[in-house]
Scaffold this motif. Structure first.
Motif, PDB file in Angstrom:
ATOM      1  N   ASP A 115       6.028 -14.591   7.298  1.00 55.92           N
ATOM      2  CA  ASP A 115       5.068 -15.519   7.886  1.00 55.92           C
ATOM      3  C   ASP A 115       5.144 -15.401   9.407  1.00 55.92           C
ATOM      4  OD1 ASP A 115       3.267 -17.539   8.365  1.00 55.92           O
ATOM      5  OD2 ASP A 115       4.695 -19.166   8.013  1.00 55.92           O
ATOM      6  N   MET A 116       4.525 -14.375   9.923  1.00 57.65           N
ATOM      7  CA  MET A 116       4.472 -14.138  11.368  1.00 57.65           C
ATOM      8  C   MET A 116       3.327 -13.186  11.645  1.00 57.65           C
ATOM      9  SD  MET A 116       7.770 -11.569  11.862  1.00 57.65           S
ATOM     10  CE  MET A 116       8.930 -12.756  11.184  1.00 57.65           C
ATOM     11  N   PRO A 117       2.821 -13.124  12.873  1.00 63.01           N
ATOM     12  CA  PRO A 117       1.767 -12.158  13.190  1.00 63.01           C
ATOM     13  C   PRO A 117       2.207 -10.737  12.830  1.00 63.01           C
ATOM     14  CG  PRO A 117       1.982 -13.746  14.950  1.00 63.01           C
ATOM     15  CD  PRO A 117       3.139 -14.001  14.018  1.00 63.01           C
ATOM     16  N   ALA A 118       1.306 -10.002  12.184  1.00 63.46           N
ATOM     17  CA  ALA A 118       1.662  -8.661  11.706  1.00 63.46           C
ATOM     18  C   ALA A 118       0.443  -7.750  11.745  1.00 63.46           C
ATOM     19  CB  ALA A 118       2.211  -8.734  10.280  1.00 63.46           C
ATOM     20  N   GLY A 119       0.694  -6.491  11.994  1.00 63.85           N
ATOM     21  CA  GLY A 119      -0.358  -5.483  11.989  1.00 63.85           C
ATOM     22  C   GLY A 119       0.127  -4.222  11.306  1.00 63.85           C
ATOM     23  N   MET A 120      -0.816  -3.420  10.833  1.00 62.77           N
ATOM     24  CA  MET A 120      -0.472  -2.157  10.177  1.00 62.77           C
ATOM     25  C   MET A 120      -1.582  -1.145  10.424  1.00 62.77           C
ATOM     26  SD  MET A 120       0.072  -1.319   6.105  1.00 62.77           S
ATOM     27  CE  MET A 120       1.838  -1.154   5.977  1.00 62.77           C
ATOM     28  N   VAL A 121      -1.184   0.110  10.671  1.00 64.97           N
ATOM     29  CA  VAL A 121      -2.147   1.194  10.819  1.00 64.97           C
ATOM     30  C   VAL A 121      -1.670   2.390  10.009  1.00 64.97           C
ATOM     31  CG1 VAL A 121      -1.037   2.030  12.951  1.00 64.97           C
ATOM     32  CG2 VAL A 121      -3.420   2.628  12.475  1.00 64.97           C
ATOM     33  N   PHE A 122      -2.620   3.056   9.363  1.00 64.61           N
ATOM     34  CA  PHE A 122      -2.333   4.240   8.551  1.00 64.61           C
ATOM     35  C   PHE A 122      -3.404   5.286   8.791  1.00 64.61           C
ATOM     36  CE2 PHE A 122       0.909   2.902   5.383  1.00 64.61           C
ATOM     37  CZ  PHE A 122       1.475   4.145   5.107  1.00 64.61           C
ATOM     38  N   GLY A 123      -2.986   6.553   8.825  1.00 64.26           N
ATOM     39  CA  GLY A 123      -3.942   7.648   8.820  1.00 64.26           C
ATOM     40  C   GLY A 123      -4.361   7.968   7.398  1.00 64.26           C
ATOM     41  N   THR A 124      -5.639   8.228   7.187  1.00 63.76           N
ATOM     42  CA  THR A 124      -6.128   8.480   5.829  1.00 63.76           C
ATOM     43  C   THR A 124      -5.785   9.882   5.336  1.00 63.76           C
ATOM     44  OG1 THR A 124      -8.292   9.239   6.625  1.00 63.76           O
ATOM     45  CG2 THR A 124      -8.054   6.877   6.150  1.00 63.76           C
TER      46      THR A 124
ATOM     47  N   ASP B 249      -2.631  11.161   5.731  1.00 60.24           N
ATOM     48  CA  ASP B 249      -1.167  11.194   5.744  1.00 60.24           C
ATOM     49  C   ASP B 249      -0.651  11.964   4.525  1.00 60.24           C
ATOM     50  OD1 ASP B 249       1.608  10.568   5.666  1.00 60.24           O
ATOM     51  OD2 ASP B 249       1.244   8.687   6.716  1.00 60.24           O
ATOM     52  N   LYS B 250       0.119  13.026   4.766  1.00 60.51           N
ATOM     53  CA  LYS B 250       0.696  13.821   3.679  1.00 60.51           C
ATOM     54  C   LYS B 250       2.038  13.280   3.202  1.00 60.51           C
ATOM     55  CE  LYS B 250      -1.297  18.214   5.339  1.00 60.51           C
ATOM     56  NZ  LYS B 250      -0.957  19.595   5.771  1.00 60.51           N
ATOM     57  N   VAL B 251       2.683  12.470   4.025  1.00 63.12           N
ATOM     58  CA  VAL B 251       4.028  11.995   3.720  1.00 63.12           C
ATOM     59  C   VAL B 251       3.991  10.725   2.874  1.00 63.12           C
ATOM     60  CG1 VAL B 251       6.228  11.245   4.719  1.00 63.12           C
ATOM     61  CG2 VAL B 251       4.883  13.032   5.854  1.00 63.12           C
ATOM     62  N   LEU B 252       3.170   9.760   3.279  1.00 61.58           N
ATOM     63  CA  LEU B 252       3.018   8.498   2.560  1.00 61.58           C
ATOM     64  C   LEU B 252       1.535   8.229   2.353  1.00 61.58           C
ATOM     65  CD1 LEU B 252       5.606   6.314   4.545  1.00 61.58           C
ATOM     66  CD2 LEU B 252       5.935   7.351   2.280  1.00 61.58           C
ATOM     67  N   ASP B 253       1.149   8.016   1.113  1.00 63.45           N
ATOM     68  CA  ASP B 253      -0.256   7.782   0.808  1.00 63.45           C
ATOM     69  C   ASP B 253      -0.708   6.423   1.348  1.00 63.45           C
ATOM     70  OD1 ASP B 253      -2.390   6.575  -1.296  1.00 63.45           O
ATOM     71  OD2 ASP B 253      -2.639   8.749  -1.109  1.00 63.45           O
ATOM     72  N   TRP B 254      -1.778   6.415   2.130  1.00 62.81           N
ATOM     73  CA  TRP B 254      -2.209   5.190   2.798  1.00 62.81           C
ATOM     74  C   TRP B 254      -2.683   4.134   1.810  1.00 62.81           C
ATOM     75  CZ3 TRP B 254      -7.096   2.943   2.751  1.00 62.81           C
ATOM     76  CH2 TRP B 254      -8.132   3.717   2.205  1.00 62.81           C
ATOM     77  N   ARG B 255      -3.185   4.559   0.649  1.00 60.75           N
ATOM     78  CA  ARG B 255      -3.637   3.573  -0.341  1.00 60.75           C
ATOM     79  C   ARG B 255      -2.442   2.863  -0.973  1.00 60.75           C
ATOM     80  NH1 ARG B 255      -6.453   8.212  -0.850  1.00 60.75           N
ATOM     81  NH2 ARG B 255      -8.703   8.141  -0.491  1.00 60.75           N
ATOM     82  N   GLU B 256      -1.437   3.634  -1.361  1.00 65.01           N
ATOM     83  CA  GLU B 256      -0.270   3.063  -2.020  1.00 65.01           C
ATOM     84  C   GLU B 256       0.569   2.219  -1.082  1.00 65.01           C
ATOM     85  OE1 GLU B 256       3.850   4.544  -4.261  1.00 65.01           O
ATOM     86  OE2 GLU B 256       2.364   6.017  -3.588  1.00 65.01           O
ATOM     87  N   HIS B 257       0.811   2.728   0.135  1.00 67.02           N
ATOM     88  CA  HIS B 257       1.723   2.058   1.054  1.00 67.02           C
ATOM     89  C   HIS B 257       1.004   1.164   2.064  1.00 67.02           C
ATOM     90  CE1 HIS B 257       5.391   4.214  -0.206  1.00 67.02           C
ATOM     91  NE2 HIS B 257       4.548   5.200  -0.474  1.00 67.02           N
ATOM     92  N   GLY B 258      -0.315   1.299   2.150  1.00 65.90           N
ATOM     93  CA  GLY B 258      -1.064   0.485   3.097  1.00 65.90           C
ATOM     94  C   GLY B 258      -2.043  -0.457   2.434  1.00 65.90           C
ATOM     95  N   GLU B 259      -3.066   0.092   1.817  1.00 64.27           N
ATOM     96  CA  GLU B 259      -4.128  -0.730   1.232  1.00 64.27           C
ATOM     97  C   GLU B 259      -3.597  -1.670   0.158  1.00 64.27           C
ATOM     98  OE1 GLU B 259      -8.659   0.349   0.165  1.00 64.27           O
ATOM     99  OE2 GLU B 259      -7.186   1.315  -1.142  1.00 64.27           O
ATOM    100  N   THR B 260      -2.739  -1.168  -0.717  1.00 65.96           N
ATOM    101  CA  THR B 260      -2.175  -2.005  -1.777  1.00 65.96           C
ATOM    102  C   THR B 260      -1.204  -3.034  -1.208  1.00 65.96           C
ATOM    103  OG1 THR B 260      -2.367  -0.167  -3.332  1.00 65.96           O
ATOM    104  CG2 THR B 260      -0.880  -1.957  -3.938  1.00 65.96           C
ATOM    105  N   PHE B 261      -0.518  -2.677  -0.135  1.00 68.70           N
ATOM    106  CA  PHE B 261       0.455  -3.571   0.476  1.00 68.70           C
ATOM    107  C   PHE B 261      -0.197  -4.685   1.285  1.00 68.70           C
ATOM    108  CE2 PHE B 261       2.516  -4.481   4.554  1.00 68.70           C
ATOM    109  CZ  PHE B 261       3.703  -5.078   4.139  1.00 68.70           C
ATOM    110  N   ALA B 262      -1.331  -4.421   1.898  1.00 69.27           N
ATOM    111  CA  ALA B 262      -1.930  -5.326   2.882  1.00 69.27           C
ATOM    112  C   ALA B 262      -2.040  -6.783   2.426  1.00 69.27           C
ATOM    113  CB  ALA B 262      -3.297  -4.794   3.299  1.00 69.27           C
ATOM    114  N   PRO B 263      -2.443  -7.079   1.170  1.00 68.18           N
ATOM    115  CA  PRO B 263      -2.558  -8.487   0.777  1.00 68.18           C
ATOM    116  C   PRO B 263      -1.222  -9.231   0.712  1.00 68.18           C
ATOM    117  CG  PRO B 263      -3.828  -7.053  -0.687  1.00 68.18           C
ATOM    118  CD  PRO B 263      -2.952  -6.168   0.127  1.00 68.18           C
ATOM    119  N   CYS B 264      -0.105  -8.509   0.779  1.00 65.41           N
ATOM    120  CA  CYS B 264       1.206  -9.156   0.659  1.00 65.41           C
ATOM    121  C   CYS B 264       1.526 -10.045   1.854  1.00 65.41           C
ATOM    122  CB  CYS B 264       2.310  -8.110   0.498  1.00 65.41           C
ATOM    123  SG  CYS B 264       2.221  -7.163  -1.026  1.00 65.41           S
TER     124      CYS B 264
END
Length: 321
Positions: free
Chosen positions: A257-266, A268-283
């Motif tokens: 519960d604090m201000p937070a931001g996230m950025v991902f490149g679409t 990304d070969k190392v970490l999939d942005w959908r799995e680690h970003g888009e799916t995570f974002a609502p958390c």
């Protein structure tokens, strides 16, 4: 006949020792060259037997940068320092065992231990509730700080962050997934560094792709520092330890519960942005989430202005609170 076999065994042992000796010599030569090309540029503090190397610039409210797997503080210093984020005090650390920081003998490489050390680093420097920016594995460590030590920080920014446990070992990591500390030490001091130097172009193409590796990455970006046995040993320790803590921590993300931001490149070969970003974002409630089209695992290099803009947006909210 027995004496002939004995001599053959002796000759084989001599040959093995000679080869091993050459690898040890080669490893040390590469490591010495790396330290000549990229000397320590910052200050040191000791925390619980860990000697932590860090750099800083600027004045104002503090922003603390935590690099990712196999990296060094140069992953932030190189693209984001140099007056590019004025009005703040910027601090980037080498995590224990990376760059010029050392990990105390027997110290855990687990996520809670690394987060606890960052909390103690904040106290050691007298930082007043900094904003913490984490890249890749450093993003997961940043999340752990937010979960276990929320009173120490005011907000977080995640860049291409690891956020989800993985099933099994990624194929790219399998060759260096060495659970035995003794075997890890032997490999680190013999074959690992010459082998890493040989495959460095392919490794960097994977990490930075689809963009080109920055031309000065090996020096200004600190790439040379990864070609040292201690760095390899502790990098593998991070890899082996991270999976142990992630499942329990991932279940707690909604506590943040604090201000937070996230950025991902679409791209990304190392970490999939959908799995680690888009799916995570609502958390995380109110997470400022954005993607940069066609960018790989290092948007701080290739989408610098977007990353700086995100850091500034979250900083304004976090420091206002």
């Amino acid at each position: 006949m027995t004496s002939i076999l004995l001599w053959l065994v002796v000759l084989v042992l001599i040959a093995v020792l000679a080869v091993a000796g050459w690898y040890v010599w080669r490893t040390q030569a590469i490591a010495r060259r790396a330290e000549r090309l990229v000397p320590a540029q910052g200050k040191f503090v000791e925390i619980d037997g860990n000697r932590i190397h860090y750099v800083e610039e600027g004045e104002g409210r503090p922003i603390l940068f935590v690099h990712g797997f196999g990296g060094t503080l140069h992953h932030f210093r190189h693209p984001l320092f140099g007056g590019r984020i004025p009005g703040y005090r910027l601090i980037a650390i080498d995590r224990p065992g990376a760059g010029y920081s050392t990990r105390a003998p027997g110290a855990s490489a687990g996520l809670p231990a690394q987060a606890a050390l960052i909390a103690k680093f904040i106290d050691k420097l007298g930082l007043e509730r900094p904003l913490v920016v984490g890249h890749s594995l450093g993003g997961m460590i940043t999340l752990t700080v937010a979960l276990n030590h929320p009173e120490k920080i005011c907000g977080i920014v995640l860049i291409s962050a690891l956020t989800r446990p993985r099933e099994g070992i990624p194929p790219e990591m399998a060759p260096i997934y060495i659970t035995s500390p003794l075997k890890r030490w032997l490999v680190a001091n013999t074959v690992a560094i010459p082998a890493a130097l040989k495959v460095a172009p392919q490794t960097l193409a994977y990490v930075f792709g689809p963009q080109e590796t920055p031309q000065d990455y090996m020096t200004e970006g600190g790439g040379e520092l990864g070609l040292r046995p201690g760095h390899f040993y502790n990098m593998v320790a991070d890899l082996v330890s991270v999976g142990d803590d992630m499942p329990a921590l991932a279940k707690r993300f909604e506590e943040i519960d604090m201000p937070a931001g996230m950025v991902f490149g679409t791209a990304d070969k190392v970490l999939d942005w959908r799995e680690h970003g888009e799916t995570f974002a609502p958390c995380i409630k109110g997470l400022d989430f954005e993607t940069v089209e066609g960018i790989g695992h290092h948007p701080q290099y290739w989408a610098r202005e977007q990353v700086i803009a995100l850091i500034r947006r979250v900083a304004e909210k976090a420091f206002a609170v």
